[in-house]
Design an enzyme around this catalytic site. Sequence first.
Site, mmCIF file in Angstrom:
data_model
loop_
_atom_site.group_PDB
_atom_site.id
_atom_site.type_symbol
_atom_site.label_atom_id
_atom_site.label_comp_id
_atom_site.label_asym_id
_atom_site.label_seq_id
_atom_site.Cartn_x
_atom_site.Cartn_y
_atom_site.Cartn_z
ATOM 1 N N SER A 682 36.596 -45.714 74.131
ATOM 2 C CA SER A 682 36.016 -45.356 75.433
ATOM 3 C C SER A 682 35.038 -46.405 75.951
ATOM 4 C CB SER A 682 35.306 -44.003 75.325
ATOM 5 O OG SER A 682 34.248 -44.073 74.397
ATOM 6 N N LYS A 725 29.626 -36.463 77.643
ATOM 7 C CA LYS A 725 29.171 -37.762 78.153
ATOM 8 C C LYS A 725 28.434 -37.620 79.477
ATOM 9 C CE LYS A 725 32.829 -40.307 75.768
ATOM 10 N NZ LYS A 725 34.082 -41.072 75.910
#
Length: 776
Positions: A682, A725
């Site tokens: 990511s 996140k």
Amino acid sequence: MDKEKNNSLEKIIPVIPLRGVSVYPHTIMHFDVGREKSINALNTSLLKDEKILLVPQIEAIEENPKFEDLYDYGVVSQIKQTLKLPGGNTRVLVEGESRCKVLELANRDNYIVARVEIIEEEEIKNPTEEMEVLRRLLLKDVNEYVRNNPLITQEMVLPLMEINDPILLTDTISSYLDLKTEDYYTLLKEVDIVKRLKTLHEIFLKEIEYLRIEEEINKKVNVQINKSQREYFLKEQLTAIREELGEEEDESLVDNYIKKIKKLKLDKDSQKHLLKEANRLKTMSMGSPEINVIQSYLDEVLSLPWKKTSKESYDIKKAREVLDEDHYGLNDVKERILEYIAVRKLTEGLKGPILCFVGPPGVGKTSIVKSIANATNREFVSMRLGGVRDEAEIRGHRKTYIGAMPGKIIKLLEKADTKNPVFLLDEIDKLSSDFRGDPASALLEVLDPAQNDSFIDNYIEIPFDLSKVMFITTANSLNTIPPALLDRMEVIRIAGYTEFEKFNIAKKYLVPKQVEEHGLKEEQFSISDASIRKIILNYTRESGVRNLERLISKAVRRAVVEIVENEKDTIKIDGRNLEKYIGHEKIIDDDIPQQDMVGVVNGLAWTSVGGEILTIEANVMKGSGKLKLTGMLGDVMKESAQAAVSYIRSNQEALGIEGEFYKDKDIHLHFPEGAVPKDGPSAGISITTALVSALSGKKVDHELAMTGEITLRGRVLPIGGVKEKVLAANRYSMKKVLLPLANKKDLDEIPENVKKNIEIKFVETIDEVLELALIK
């Protein structure tokens, strides 16, 4: 060591290491020699008509002792006689002559030799008063020792009474004792005769006490044995008397077991197995040790809740009230529980679902399970799985083993006394395995609704129905859970709390709870809303509320001290005195950039403790085209960095990067907090943005965070953990977040108040990322 020393007190002598044998000067002792080096030393001494040096080993188990395995004192001895034994051993009769200090050891022709200093001890004809007192004490010790030790007779020690020389007396008395090697060495090296007498006296006192304790233990054991034999004979006589009088015997123990087994109404095979075990008791004699094994087994089986169940509550409104009262938020979990209750109400036969709550520490995974038990009116039991590595913890031991017992699953159901409790398997991601088995594999049967209606514990040996148990597991991460085990569970993610949720949790739950636990009344303690918000924002940046609760607890404790010590009626905490009660503010985000910088990007990462901001720094310097990566990165992130460099090289002109940077410049990518392992797919767009910024000199928006993987063609790929996140970006006051376009479906998971605080942009290519992130 090849030449003899001129000094008459120093000699070079062959060595035999002693283990388990004590030889003293002025005494005769025999022992067996079997090791090759020892036999070679013995033969050399016999051939040359020399003395032999006997040195005790530090550790008796050492088969091939090195020099450091031998003590530095020994006894120079004269070999009196040898006798060859079957098997290659030799029995040696030696007479100890004098103590010596070992100055040096060496190997010679496959045996050990030593250079020693002889310790000369002359006969003491006129002992001092202190020596005479100690001599008499030792003789008393000997008499006391003989009285308590059946292996030594009074006649054996009579010659000791005639010895006046303290040196000869200590050596002779010591030979009667079976001393540990350390005590033997202590007596051997002691040159001062007064100290040697005192040391021997202390050893005697200790040995006499050991003999007394041994005698007491033997007496107690004999009493127990005699008592058991007496009871057995009395019972046999009582049975015979009743038979003579024609009286009927009371209901026997075996009949009582049979009656209880039939009352359980188990399936045919299980009942047959238990009746067989009960009937075995009839054929056994009273003294058989297996009687206790069978009785313990039957008692354990009969104590299980084979038919007992708690009366479940299907009231959805009441369940909703209980869950909302105990916990703020966690809507996904609550809705799933209400669905379960509603289906149970209609079907009354649904097998218990296996739920797995996954989330960072402190978000309430364990406490919500207790609320579920309360809401459904079931008993609650829990098993901590962290570090469990023995399969027997799950399935139990075979009853034939010494100390056998059922596994924790069965034991906890026995404790709950119901076959349909809420059963928490905590920290299932932290199971281990070793030579004792794999507990995760043992759980496959427990957590499979298609199999657990006939779970067989190794100790119980008959099927037990676990299908009515509501199993709930918790974990911080799914990565370490075996795929086969994970497949049997329904995963519900608990991402973490927003600041708004934390504030409500603190105000409605944490503060009242801590006030009550610390013995205060509600009116005695208060904390302002602004102070709670300040603690959340400036003291704790976490996914859960564990540290928040610790700080509130700290404030309440200090308030209690002040109330008790200064006799105050109330304590009010606000912005003016907050630091007094919980300390100075912590610099939580000191590594987050506070202004736009070249080559510094805020990435977003998922960890087992929730979402985190991952600062990425890139630097460019003159060199030869090397790429250096630091920060304890995993293979996936290293590959992301290499893919980013390849993309930039192939699109250099379009990105406005001049020169052949891949030839004349070195690139250094650094991820702070180097001691923390970092990996995952990511960070691709974050790395690319940092590199383009560093190579082009353009600054990056410091209020923007991003996550997503990049391909060599510049496409942005979707990632996981979106909610965690975005919540992390909100905690660290980011204004904008860039997410892959494919993750647009995950937008529904993000709370509305977070969406209001953060502008979320979806990107499909790296060009869109650079357009939004780089400041022109």
